[in-house]
Scaffold this motif. Structure first.
Motif, mmCIF file in Angstrom:
data_model
loop_
_atom_site.group_PDB
_atom_site.id
_atom_site.type_symbol
_atom_site.label_atom_id
_atom_site.label_comp_id
_atom_site.label_asym_id
_atom_site.label_seq_id
_atom_site.Cartn_x
_atom_site.Cartn_y
_atom_site.Cartn_z
ATOM 1 N N GLY A 38 5.413 -6.090 -5.498
ATOM 2 C CA GLY A 38 4.001 -6.190 -5.855
ATOM 3 C C GLY A 38 3.410 -4.843 -6.216
ATOM 4 N N ALA A 39 3.828 -3.789 -5.500
ATOM 5 C CA ALA A 39 3.363 -2.434 -5.813
ATOM 6 C C ALA A 39 3.869 -1.977 -7.170
ATOM 7 C CB ALA A 39 3.821 -1.467 -4.723
ATOM 8 N N SER A 44 -16.289 -4.285 -11.004
ATOM 9 C CA SER A 44 -15.755 -4.445 -12.354
ATOM 10 C C SER A 44 -15.889 -3.165 -13.175
ATOM 11 C CB SER A 44 -16.489 -5.595 -13.044
ATOM 12 O OG SER A 44 -16.050 -5.743 -14.366
ATOM 13 N N LEU A 45 -17.079 -2.590 -13.210
ATOM 14 C CA LEU A 45 -17.331 -1.431 -14.079
ATOM 15 C C LEU A 45 -16.669 -0.166 -13.551
ATOM 16 C CD1 LEU A 45 -21.088 -2.054 -14.960
ATOM 17 C CD2 LEU A 45 -19.052 -2.689 -16.275
ATOM 18 N N SER A 46 -16.621 0.001 -12.231
ATOM 19 C CA SER A 46 -16.001 1.212 -11.693
ATOM 20 C C SER A 46 -14.498 1.212 -11.955
ATOM 21 C CB SER A 46 -16.278 1.337 -10.192
ATOM 22 O OG SER A 46 -15.683 0.283 -9.472
ATOM 23 N N SER A 47 -13.869 0.039 -11.949
ATOM 24 C CA SER A 47 -12.441 -0.033 -12.257
ATOM 25 C C SER A 47 -12.182 0.470 -13.670
ATOM 26 C CB SER A 47 -11.944 -1.468 -12.106
ATOM 27 O OG SER A 47 -12.191 -1.957 -10.811
ATOM 28 N N SER A 53 0.822 -1.209 0.000
ATOM 29 C CA SER A 53 0.000 0.000 0.000
ATOM 30 C C SER A 53 0.859 1.264 0.000
ATOM 31 C CB SER A 53 -0.933 -0.001 1.222
ATOM 32 O OG SER A 53 -0.200 -0.128 2.421
ATOM 33 N N GLY A 54 2.003 1.218 0.689
ATOM 34 C CA GLY A 54 2.847 2.403 0.786
ATOM 35 C C GLY A 54 3.497 2.809 -0.520
ATOM 36 N N LEU A 59 -4.101 4.895 -7.659
ATOM 37 C CA LEU A 59 -5.103 5.484 -6.772
ATOM 38 C C LEU A 59 -6.225 4.483 -6.480
ATOM 39 C CD1 LEU A 59 -5.491 9.147 -8.092
ATOM 40 C CD2 LEU A 59 -4.852 8.472 -5.782
ATOM 41 N N LEU A 60 -6.641 3.762 -7.511
ATOM 42 C CA LEU A 60 -7.671 2.735 -7.347
ATOM 43 C C LEU A 60 -7.245 1.698 -6.317
ATOM 44 C CD1 LEU A 60 -10.111 0.937 -8.232
ATOM 45 C CD2 LEU A 60 -8.686 0.154 -10.127
ATOM 46 N N GLN A 61 -6.030 1.212 -6.426
ATOM 47 C CA GLN A 61 -5.574 0.152 -5.538
ATOM 48 C C GLN A 61 -5.226 0.664 -4.142
ATOM 49 O OE1 GLN A 61 -2.700 -1.111 -8.586
ATOM 50 N NE2 GLN A 61 -3.637 -3.133 -8.516
ATOM 51 N N THR A 62 -4.648 1.865 -4.061
ATOM 52 C CA THR A 62 -4.351 2.445 -2.754
ATOM 53 C C THR A 62 -5.635 2.734 -1.991
ATOM 54 O OG1 THR A 62 -2.346 3.462 -3.650
ATOM 55 C CG2 THR A 62 -3.139 4.309 -1.549
ATOM 56 N N SER A 63 -6.647 3.240 -2.692
ATOM 57 C CA SER A 63 -7.941 3.481 -2.070
ATOM 58 C C SER A 63 -8.513 2.195 -1.493
ATOM 59 C CB SER A 63 -8.904 4.074 -3.106
ATOM 60 O OG SER A 63 -10.219 4.138 -2.615
ATOM 61 N N GLY A 64 -8.349 1.092 -2.247
ATOM 62 C CA GLY A 64 -8.830 -0.196 -1.754
ATOM 63 C C GLY A 64 -8.120 -0.634 -0.484
ATOM 64 N N GLU A 65 -6.802 -0.413 -0.427
ATOM 65 C CA GLU A 65 -6.042 -0.780 0.780
ATOM 66 C C GLU A 65 -6.526 0.036 1.984
ATOM 67 O OE1 GLU A 65 -3.665 -3.091 1.216
ATOM 68 O OE2 GLU A 65 -3.823 -3.782 -0.846
ATOM 69 N N PHE A 66 -6.700 1.347 1.789
ATOM 70 C CA PHE A 66 -7.196 2.211 2.862
ATOM 71 C C PHE A 66 -8.579 1.766 3.314
ATOM 72 C CE2 PHE A 66 -4.188 5.811 1.897
ATOM 73 C CZ PHE A 66 -3.736 5.967 3.188
#
Length: 515
Positions: free
Chosen positions: A120-121, A380-383, A67-68, A401-408
């Motif tokens: 992975g990031a 699926s569609l929002s991605s 995430s970082g 941003l999509l993936q960091t938001s998911g981690e948060f």
């Protein structure tokens, strides 16, 4: 005729679809690495003699580093070249996997897991951004992102199953060696199957922004995880406050820079901001999964592997929904499909709220299937909307941003919803604990359902049955509170997205007035 020729020119061919398959394998693997430790950790702690603190770091350091570094690596891919950074990350992930498998001390394994998180990031946002380059046709891109996201989300659920299967036949080190052939395949085929892309005018990478982004993300993620485990202790709260302070400085700096690490102008696009905000809210409800997993193990008495198998139908429903949603959205408006899906999820929450300590598995499994399947269209569609609404030069930044938001969101959901469920449990279990039990038993029972189950094993009847029954009832009521809040969130996000996305036509169709 000319329009048809142009359409055929931008449509992806067999090469791009094979490239998508190559990109999807690392997506599964990186997600598997997040959850595979659930079953592997006890074996690792015995083999390496890891104490409780070292076990926590072995478990959490991968997610912290992932995430970082997501935002930094997503933006770096836009600047250096997405394929180049993807290959560097794949090589690093494979090497760190070998290091983890060969670790003979806890410190070595913690360091290897940290390197795996950074690698992975590097891989994740570059993969998602490359898909937007490979599939320029909206219909194809939507389906491709749905497939990639299906693999990424499926990996999280497959982790415990893969871990349980590997541990049954091999040593704990085998779970890390899974990454080596996958990353080797990516390295061998990337230059032939994947295009390279970089921002033609990237500007200078601002190292101060890189440091500020990490000083924002890492303390907040750490604080939320610690609150979920220990409650409102001073150190986690200080970490969150510090992260928010650094985050404020980070945002101010991005507004001043000509080449920011995150282009805040992306948020001015209402489709982008609504999709990202809605997905954040949906991911919050992921905490429900942890309560369901514990219910299966400590209320129904299933082993971790059997519990994972009971949750598998819900995972299959989610993955199927992610695959089919882009196809269905070609026929009806995305807003209608998303709204109907979230209504199904809310219905699943209602069914899950009817689960009791003695209701058996069928009600829970059906509720979990609806809960997961209904979220799939939005996920699926929002991605696709998030990555597709960003300019091509900023696709890596949007993906990060999509993936960091998911981690948060997942960490916040566990901290907030987990605390609510725990509060209900602790409030109700008090009435079931006999006054004459020891302080140690009282404390363990009050702490968690797992503690109550462990304490009951050492107590005589009927005290053991009284405590165990009370703990199961209290925990189930806590789960009811969590799924009820999740259902309300689903309905609120459904109303928001149906309202804000109502202008979007079915995928592949033009908006009114477009030529």
């Amino acid at each position: 005729m000319k329009g048809a020729a142009l359409e055929s020119n931008i449509r992806a061919g067999i090469k791009e679809w094979i490239g998508l398959a190559v990109l999807s394998l690392p997506a599964i693997l990186i997600s598997v690495d997040l959850s595979v430790m659930i079953l592997a950790l006890p074996h690792i702690s015995i083999a390496l003699g890891a104490d409780s603190t070292e076990q926590l770091w072995i478990m959490d350091i991968y997610g912290f580093m992932l995430s970082g570094f997501l935002i930094t690596m997503g933006t770096l891919g836009d600047r250096l070249g997405r394929r180049k950074l993807l290959m560097i990350g794949a090589a690093a992930f494979g090497s760190a996997s070998v290091l983890a498998a060969c670790a003979n001390t806890s410190g070595t394994l913690i360091a290897a897991r940290a390197l795996l998180g950074i690698a992975g990031a590097t891989v994740s946002p570059s993969s998602l951004a490359l898909i937007s380059n490979m599939f320029r046709d909206h219909k194809q891109r939507s389906l491709a992102i749905g497939i990639w996201f299906m693999c990424s989300m499926g990996g999280m659920a497959l982790g415990p199953i893969v871990g349980g299967t590997m541990l049954e036949h091999f040593s704990w080190s085998s779970i890390f060696l899974l990454g080596v052939p996958v990353m080797a395949l990516l390295l061998l085929t990337a230059s032939h199957l994947l295009p390279d892309y970089r921002d033609p005018a990237p500007g200078r990478l601002d190292m101060a922004s890189v440091v500020l982004s990490m000083c924002t993300i890492l303390p907040v993620i750490y604080g939320l995880k610690e609150i979920a485990k220990q409650g409102l202790e001073p150190l986690p709260l200080i970490a969150i406050v510090a992260g928010v302070a650094f985050g404020t400085l980070f945002v101010r700096r991005q507004r001043r820079l000509d080449s920011p690490l995150i282009d805040l102008r992306l948020f001015a696009n209402p489709t982008f901001s609504t999709a990202l905000g809605g997905l954040f809210g949906i991911t919050l409800t992921g905490a429900s999964m942890l309560f369901i997993a514990q219910h299966l193990q400590f209320v129904e008495g299933l082993s971790p592997l059997r519990a994972a198998m009971c949750m598998l139908p819900g995972v299959v429903a989610s993955m199927t929904g992610m695959l089919l949603s882009p196809l269905i959205a070609r026929l009806i408006r995305p807003s209608l499909l998303i709204g109907a899906g979230l209504a199904f999820s809310a219905t699943g929450c209602i069914i899950l709220s009817q689960v009791t300590a003695g209701s058996g598995l069928s009600t829970l499994i059906v509720g979990y299937i609806l809960f997961n399947a209904g979220v799939a269209p939005f996920a699926s569609l929002s991605s696709d909307l998030i990555v597709g609404s960003a300019p091509p030069a900023k696709a890596g930044s949007a993906a990060s941003l999509l993936q960091t938001s998911g981690e948060f969101a997942f960490a916040l959901g566990i901290a907030v919803l987990g605390s609510i469920g725990t509060y209900v449990y602790r409030t109700q279990i008090v009435g079931f604990i006999p006054r004459d039990v020891s302080m140690l038993t009282h404390g363990a029972t009050l702490e968690s359902l797992a503690g109550a189950v462990s304490s009951a094993k050492a107590l005589p009847e009927p005290i053991a049955s009284t405590i165990l029954h009370g703990a199961q009832v209290a925990f189930t009521n806590g789960m009811h509170a969590v799924v009820a809040i999740s259902g309300v969130l689903m309905i609120a996000i459904a109303v928001l997205t149906v309202t804000r996305f109502r202008h979007l036509p079915p995928i592949g169709q033009k908006k009114p007035g477009e030529m």
